[in-house]
Design a protein around this motif. Structure first.
Motif, PDB file in Angstrom:
ATOM      1  N   MET A 286       0.797  -1.230   0.000  1.00 61.67           N
ATOM      2  CA  MET A 286       0.000   0.000   0.000  1.00 61.67           C
ATOM      3  C   MET A 286       0.830   1.280   0.000  1.00 61.67           C
ATOM      4  N   VAL A 287       2.062   1.212   0.489  1.00 62.68           N
ATOM      5  CA  VAL A 287       2.888   2.412   0.612  1.00 62.68           C
ATOM      6  C   VAL A 287       4.043   2.331  -0.374  1.00 62.68           C
ATOM      7  N   PRO A 288       4.158   3.275  -1.311  1.00 65.44           N
ATOM      8  CA  PRO A 288       5.183   3.199  -2.359  1.00 65.44           C
ATOM      9  C   PRO A 288       6.553   3.663  -1.897  1.00 65.44           C
ATOM     10  N   THR A 289       7.043   3.101  -0.802  1.00 66.55           N
ATOM     11  CA  THR A 289       8.383   3.401  -0.311  1.00 66.55           C
ATOM     12  C   THR A 289       9.051   2.104   0.078  1.00 66.55           C
ATOM     13  N   GLU A 290      10.355   2.119   0.154  1.00 69.47           N
ATOM     14  CA  GLU A 290      11.095   0.939   0.550  1.00 69.47           C
ATOM     15  C   GLU A 290      10.958   0.721   2.061  1.00 69.47           C
ATOM     16  N   THR A 291      10.653  -0.531   2.467  1.00 70.05           N
ATOM     17  CA  THR A 291      10.609  -0.877   3.886  1.00 70.05           C
ATOM     18  C   THR A 291      11.479  -2.102   4.089  1.00 70.05           C
ATOM     19  N   ASP A 292      11.942  -2.298   5.334  1.00 71.97           N
ATOM     20  CA  ASP A 292      12.802  -3.454   5.585  1.00 71.97           C
ATOM     21  C   ASP A 292      12.007  -4.712   5.872  1.00 71.97           C
ATOM     22  N   GLY A 293      10.658  -4.593   5.938  1.00 70.00           N
ATOM     23  CA  GLY A 293       9.819  -5.777   6.104  1.00 70.00           C
ATOM     24  C   GLY A 293       9.883  -6.404   7.475  1.00 70.00           C
ATOM     25  N   GLU A 294      10.438  -5.682   8.446  1.00 69.27           N
ATOM     26  CA  GLU A 294      10.482  -6.257   9.796  1.00 69.27           C
ATOM     27  C   GLU A 294      10.560  -5.132  10.817  1.00 69.27           C
ATOM     28  N   ARG A 302       1.795   2.596   9.974  1.00 71.16           N
ATOM     29  CA  ARG A 302       0.637   2.551  10.880  1.00 71.16           C
ATOM     30  C   ARG A 302      -0.594   3.151  10.219  1.00 71.16           C
ATOM     31  N   SER A 303      -0.371   4.248   9.460  1.00 63.51           N
ATOM     32  CA  SER A 303      -1.486   4.890   8.773  1.00 63.51           C
ATOM     33  C   SER A 303      -2.113   3.950   7.745  1.00 63.51           C
ATOM     34  N   ALA A 304      -1.278   3.223   7.010  1.00 66.73           N
ATOM     35  CA  ALA A 304      -1.789   2.308   5.989  1.00 66.73           C
ATOM     36  C   ALA A 304      -2.634   1.209   6.612  1.00 66.73           C
ATOM     37  N   ILE A 305      -2.136   0.638   7.703  1.00 67.83           N
ATOM     38  CA  ILE A 305      -2.860  -0.472   8.339  1.00 67.83           C
ATOM     39  C   ILE A 305      -4.152   0.011   8.970  1.00 67.83           C
ATOM     40  N   THR A 306      -4.116   1.165   9.646  1.00 68.40           N
ATOM     41  CA  THR A 306      -5.342   1.664  10.284  1.00 68.40           C
ATOM     42  C   THR A 306      -6.380   2.070   9.244  1.00 68.40           C
ATOM     43  N   GLU A 307      -5.922   2.637   8.112  1.00 68.45           N
ATOM     44  CA  GLU A 307      -6.900   3.024   7.091  1.00 68.45           C
ATOM     45  C   GLU A 307      -7.517   1.798   6.429  1.00 68.45           C
ATOM     46  N   LEU A 308      -6.705   0.763   6.208  1.00 63.79           N
ATOM     47  CA  LEU A 308      -7.258  -0.489   5.681  1.00 63.79           C
ATOM     48  C   LEU A 308      -8.294  -1.042   6.659  1.00 63.79           C
ATOM     49  N   GLY A 309      -7.959  -1.063   7.951  1.00 61.28           N
ATOM     50  CA  GLY A 309      -8.904  -1.537   8.949  1.00 61.28           C
ATOM     51  C   GLY A 309     -10.153  -0.684   9.001  1.00 61.28           C
ATOM     52  N   ASN A 310      -9.994   0.628   8.853  1.00 53.84           N
ATOM     53  CA  ASN A 310     -11.120   1.545   8.902  1.00 53.84           C
ATOM     54  C   ASN A 310     -12.117   1.256   7.776  1.00 53.84           C
ATOM     55  N   ALA A 404     -18.872  -0.889   0.157  1.00 55.44           N
ATOM     56  CA  ALA A 404     -17.863  -0.139   0.899  1.00 55.44           C
ATOM     57  C   ALA A 404     -17.290   0.937  -0.003  1.00 55.44           C
ATOM     58  N   GLU A 405     -16.963   2.070   0.588  1.00 60.39           N
ATOM     59  CA  GLU A 405     -16.332   3.145  -0.157  1.00 60.39           C
ATOM     60  C   GLU A 405     -14.830   3.039   0.034  1.00 60.39           C
ATOM     61  N   PHE A 406     -14.085   3.236  -1.040  1.00 60.16           N
ATOM     62  CA  PHE A 406     -12.631   3.115  -0.974  1.00 60.16           C
ATOM     63  C   PHE A 406     -12.003   4.499  -1.100  1.00 60.16           C
ATOM     64  N   ALA A 407     -11.113   4.797  -0.169  1.00 60.01           N
ATOM     65  CA  ALA A 407     -10.430   6.082  -0.185  1.00 60.01           C
ATOM     66  C   ALA A 407      -8.951   5.873  -0.410  1.00 60.01           C
ATOM     67  N   ASP A 408      -8.293   6.877  -0.933  1.00 59.13           N
ATOM     68  CA  ASP A 408      -6.838   6.789  -1.123  1.00 59.13           C
ATOM     69  C   ASP A 408      -6.144   6.857   0.220  1.00 59.13           C
ATOM     70  N   ILE A 409      -5.092   6.054   0.359  1.00 59.33           N
ATOM     71  CA  ILE A 409      -4.266   6.116   1.569  1.00 59.33           C
ATOM     72  C   ILE A 409      -3.309   7.292   1.446  1.00 59.33           C
ATOM     73  N   GLU A 410      -3.191   8.075   2.501  1.00 56.21           N
ATOM     74  CA  GLU A 410      -2.299   9.224   2.454  1.00 56.21           C
ATOM     75  C   GLU A 410      -0.888   8.777   2.117  1.00 56.21           C
ATOM     76  N   GLY A 411      -0.329   9.424   1.114  1.00 53.51           N
ATOM     77  CA  GLY A 411       1.045   9.097   0.724  1.00 53.51           C
ATOM     78  C   GLY A 411       1.110   8.133  -0.422  1.00 53.51           C
ATOM     79  N   THR A 412      -0.042   7.554  -0.907  1.00 46.84           N
ATOM     80  CA  THR A 412       0.000   6.630  -2.046  1.00 46.84           C
ATOM     81  C   THR A 412      -0.245   7.382  -3.331  1.00 46.84           C
TER      82      THR A 412
END
Length: 412
Positions: A286-294, A302-310, A404-412
């Motif tokens: 969901m987030v177009p940045t590099e993460t270390d996956g751990e 956190r924003s991506a996961i909470t918005e998906l849950g929302n 369900a309505e789908f919104a853009d995740i901030e930063g995507t």
């Protein structure tokens, strides 16, 4: 046929009492210490029960017919390995890989002792007498040998009450499933006797189970749309269990999730829980940045996961509100990152102020070939749920769409 929370609480106490007696008798027979693990009541459709058996493992069961206080059948089903573990303690020099006459007789005796433990526990709680037939030994890999031919066994779309317990013995978790298939008229008479309110028509509970199924499918569809990871519903259960048993249902590992309180008819709590690998997979998708996956989750993760849950929560609860023709609001999402039971303890504590038991809709959403497991727990307030079910028009369930309505995740 009507039921209420008091009647189901009585059934739960029956299950706990029966499991305790069964464990004690298994200890007396094998000479090894045992203790009762989780006990719960599942409402499962016939096709779900049969699906549970199609896991490629060999099973052994002992089946008896009941009469008197309850009419119907009681079936205790063990994984074959569990039976072999017990038999090794009983028949030290016997070959338990194959069921010869001696090992089959011993397995039947063990199953009968377990069945009798449950049945005696029920009789104690109900203050009645339950007669038991001669035990029948059954083995196989599908449901047919165990339930085929039983009139009270549920058809594909019928909702049955299934007792599940675990007993830890001889250093291993000896898992078994216990099925009670009561005759309809016998169960109706029993419910009338132990119910303390006007109760809920059983078909209303079946209807709410279908609503939960629609909600689970909406969660999977939302996850697919927002993450691009194809997901589906693997497991869906409607459970009735004591609040203290809920934490034991949660995996003992670090979990990431989102919790909500919802208010309306019904009110309650909704949780989405991911293992850490799945949560990192979601963030990466969901987030177009590099993460270390751990490790820990930064603000964007956190924003991506909470918005998906929302958005998943909105789809799940809006479907309920549409069918019930009511309004259900949910709180802002609360991010969770904790170990096992600690992730659900706050919800259990809050509910425990007003009730001892809970209906729990638990669902597992999985992805094919990707790391994505999501456990969904919907826990309504029991009084609100009874009001909602009594107001439920079952015909509306299949006619009312869930959207369900789908919104853009901030930063995507």
């Amino acid at each position: 046929m009507k039921l209420d929370v008091n009647a189901l609480g009585t059934f739960y106490r029956m299950a706990r009492e029966g499991a305790g007696l069964a464990a004690g008798r298994l200890t007396g027979m094998t000479g090894v210490d045992t203790q009762v693990g989780v006990t719960k009541l599942n409402f499962m459709r016939g096709d779900e029960i049969r699906h549970d058996f199609e896991d490629g493992t060999s099973k052994v069961g002992i089946r008896v017919e009941l009469s008197g206080g309850i009419d119907g059948h009681s079936v205790v089903v063990f994984e074959r390995e569990s039976v072999q573990t017990i038999l090794e303690a009983l028949l030290a020099e016997a070959d338990t890989d194959e069921f010869d006459e001696l090992s089959q007789s011993a397995a039947t005796e063990v199953g009968q002792i377990m069945n009798n433990g449950f049945i005696d526990g029920w009789a104690d709680v109900l203050e009645t007498v339950i007669d038991v037939s001669t035990p029948e030994f059954v083995e196989g890999e599908t449901a047919e040998p165990f339930f085929g031919g039983l009139e009270a066994a549920p058809d594909s779309d019928d909702l049955a009450l299934v007792f599940q317990s675990h007993i830890e013995a001889v250093g291993h978790e000896t898992g078994f499933r216990h099925y009670l298939f009561p005759e309809h008229d016998s169960m109706a008479r029993l419910l009338d006797r132990i119910r303390t309110s006007d109760g809920i028509e059983y078909d209303k509970l079946e209807g709410f189970d279908r609503m939960a199924e629609q909600g689970a499918e909406e969660v999977a569809k939302t996850a697919t749309t927002l993450t691009g990871i194809e997901t589906s519903v693997e497991i869906r259960r409607l459970n009735f269990l004591s609040l203290e048993a809920i934490p034991a249902e949660v995996a003992d590992e670090r979990l990431v999730g989102v919790a909500f309180e919802f208010d309306g008819t019904p009110s309650g709590y909704l949780l989405f829980l991911f293992d850490e690998d799945s949560a990192h997979e979601i963030v990466d998708a969901m987030v177009p940045t590099e993460t270390d996956g751990e490790g820990e989750f930064d603000e964007m993760g956190r924003s991506a996961i909470t918005e998906l849950g929302n958005i998943m929560a909105s789809g799940f609860l809006d479907g309920w509100a549409n069918v019930l023709d009511t309004t259900i609001d949910h709180s802002t999402p609360e991010f969770i990152h904790d170990i096992g039971a600690a992730a659900v303890d706050p919800v259990v504590v809050r509910l425990g102020e007003s009730q001892d038991y809970a209906f729990v809709f638990d669902t597992k959403v999985v992805a094919d070939g990707r790391e994505f497991d999501c456990e969904v727990y919907a826990i309504p307030d029991e009084d609100d749920l009874e009001r909602a079910l009594n107001a439920l028009e079952v015909d509306r369930i299949d006619e009312t769409p869930t959207t369900a309505e789908f919104a853009d995740i901030e930063g995507t």
